[in-house]
Each structure stands twice: as structure tokens, then as C-alpha cells.
Design an enzyme around this catalytic site. Sequence first.
Site, PDB file in Angstrom:
ATOM      1  N   GLU A  43       0.922  -1.375  -0.158  1.00 53.34           N
ATOM      2  CA  GLU A  43      -0.054  -0.050  -0.042  1.00 53.34           C
ATOM      3  C   GLU A  43       0.896   1.211   0.136  1.00 53.34           C
ATOM      4  OE1 GLU A  43      -3.618   1.807   2.773  1.00 53.34           O
ATOM      5  OE2 GLU A  43      -2.202   0.460   3.564  1.00 53.34           O
ATOM      6  N   LYS A 110      -9.504   2.853  -2.361  1.00 57.50           N
ATOM      7  CA  LYS A 110      -9.834   2.253  -0.976  1.00 57.50           C
ATOM      8  C   LYS A 110     -11.059   2.725  -0.349  1.00 57.50           C
ATOM      9  CE  LYS A 110      -7.537   1.776   3.474  1.00 57.50           C
ATOM     10  NZ  LYS A 110      -6.116   2.325   4.000  1.00 57.50           N
ATOM     11  N   CYS A 144      -5.315  -3.014   2.586  1.00 57.28           N
ATOM     12  CA  CYS A 144      -5.178  -2.956   4.156  1.00 57.28           C
ATOM     13  C   CYS A 144      -6.451  -2.878   4.879  1.00 57.28           C
ATOM     14  CB  CYS A 144      -4.393  -1.410   4.205  1.00 57.28           C
ATOM     15  SG  CYS A 144      -3.427  -1.474   5.876  1.00 57.28           S
TER      16      CYS A 144
END
Length: 271
Positions: A43, A110, A144
Site C-alpha cells: 500500500e 480504497k 489494508c
Amino acid sequence: MDNLKITLIQTNLHWTDIDANIAMLTQKIAGITEPTDLIVLPETFSTGFSMSAKQYAEEVSQSKAIAWMRATAKQKNCVITGSLMLREADRFFNRLIWMNPDGSFEQYNKRHLFSYAHEDESFTQGEEKLVVELKGWKIRPLICYDLRFPVWSRNLDEAGSPEYDLLMYVANWPERRVYAWQHLLIARAIENQSYVVGLNRVGNDGHDNYYSGDSMVIDATGQVLYHKMQEEDIFTIELDYAALLKVRETFQFLKDGDVFALNKKLKIAGH
């Protein structure tokens, strides 16, 4: 269906230094001599997990990191993926880029922004899922904190069929919460009857948060095929599609799942 070769690069990152990270990753990737289908980076691999989006996010059309991904994917003749801090107009995104060898790319913003670190105050939340195809494999890339939300990674479409064969997370997940990282990755593999790849960074960031790596590859039964702690590593693994099908055919658990749909778009991209 052919097997899939994936190369994981578990690495330290230079804090908010795009040029240094590109140079470092160029050197690491040059050392990959065996053929691979997919190279996975952490990431925010060009900057580290900084909340200073206004200062360090690149404009998409002028991004050095995207240009580097395009050139490297062509050179290595494989897909390269990882997330970046990117800017479009007046909005900022933690965006995963799925760069194909021909220079085309898909993207995923995200969805779950890490409010504990005020990521939601700096970045715009993603709205669309992404499923990409590579050598016939359907792959779902996530970022994540998405790991903590199983509904978003659910491996059932509205007809009750699997949406993907490989679930993948790129991360900057601190060592102090690594127990959750390890066990949630295993849970996602079991509940979705899918291979799972979790690729995390190592080292300290600019806020002295320590990352232990703990990158993992897990099969559809929850068995850990690869796990690396504490140190940098470049590792290539071959995923067996026949083994995945055997698990799903022997234990037909997915068909017994509850079918429901999120009120969000699903983008499916072919390769």
C-alpha cells in the site's frame, strides 16, 4: 486453467520520497529473474502511509509512479499492482493501480478509510469493487483496512456463485495489530474458499510506527503457504487452480451462504 505465479515484494519504504522508492523498487524488481505473472507491491508504495495528501499525492495524469509501473510492467511482461496517493481535481485517493504489460490499467479506490489515523479526513472513499482477470483467474484486489470488513470481500454474486479465485490485500499494517492481520487473512480465505494474498511493508515510517511485514499466502482451506516476518523479502509462489477447484467441489459451502447485495457498483475488468 493455468496456474498463476505471483511475486510478493515485502520491503521497507522511504518516507514521502517518491524518487527514492521508485529507485529502490527498480533495483529489487531487476533482480527477479524467474518468469512471473503478477508483482505485488505494498500500500502507498511510493510514499508510505502519509496523511499529507495535499503535499505528496501525485496528479494522475502526471504521476511518476504510474509511469514507472507502466514501463516496468512492459519490461517484465507481467502485471504490477500496489496502491498510491493520487489526486484528481480537488480530491485525493488511496488508489490501487493494476498495471497491465500493454500499458492499460484498472484501478480501485480504497473503500474503508482508516479513521483511527484520520485517513478519512485526507482521502475520498471509494465506491466501486473491482474484479480483474489474469490467465483466466478472477482476482479481487483490496487495500489494508478493507480486511476488517468481510461483507466488502464476500465471494458470492447475486446468483450465489463465486466472484473471484484470489483475494488480495496490499497493506501498511502496523506490527502492534499484526495478530488481527494474520487471523483475518486466514478467516477471509476460509469463509470465501479462495486463495488469499496479504502483502505488507516492513520497517519504521515517518511517525515511528513499526511494520513487521508478516506477508502471507493462504489457500482456500486456510493453510498458510507462505509467511515472512520482520525482514525484507522477494518471494515467488505458484498458485494451483486445480487444487482450488477440488476444495470447492469437495466442500460446497459457498452455495449455502446468505445471498444479498450491497448497494454499490461492481466493476469487472478483463485482461
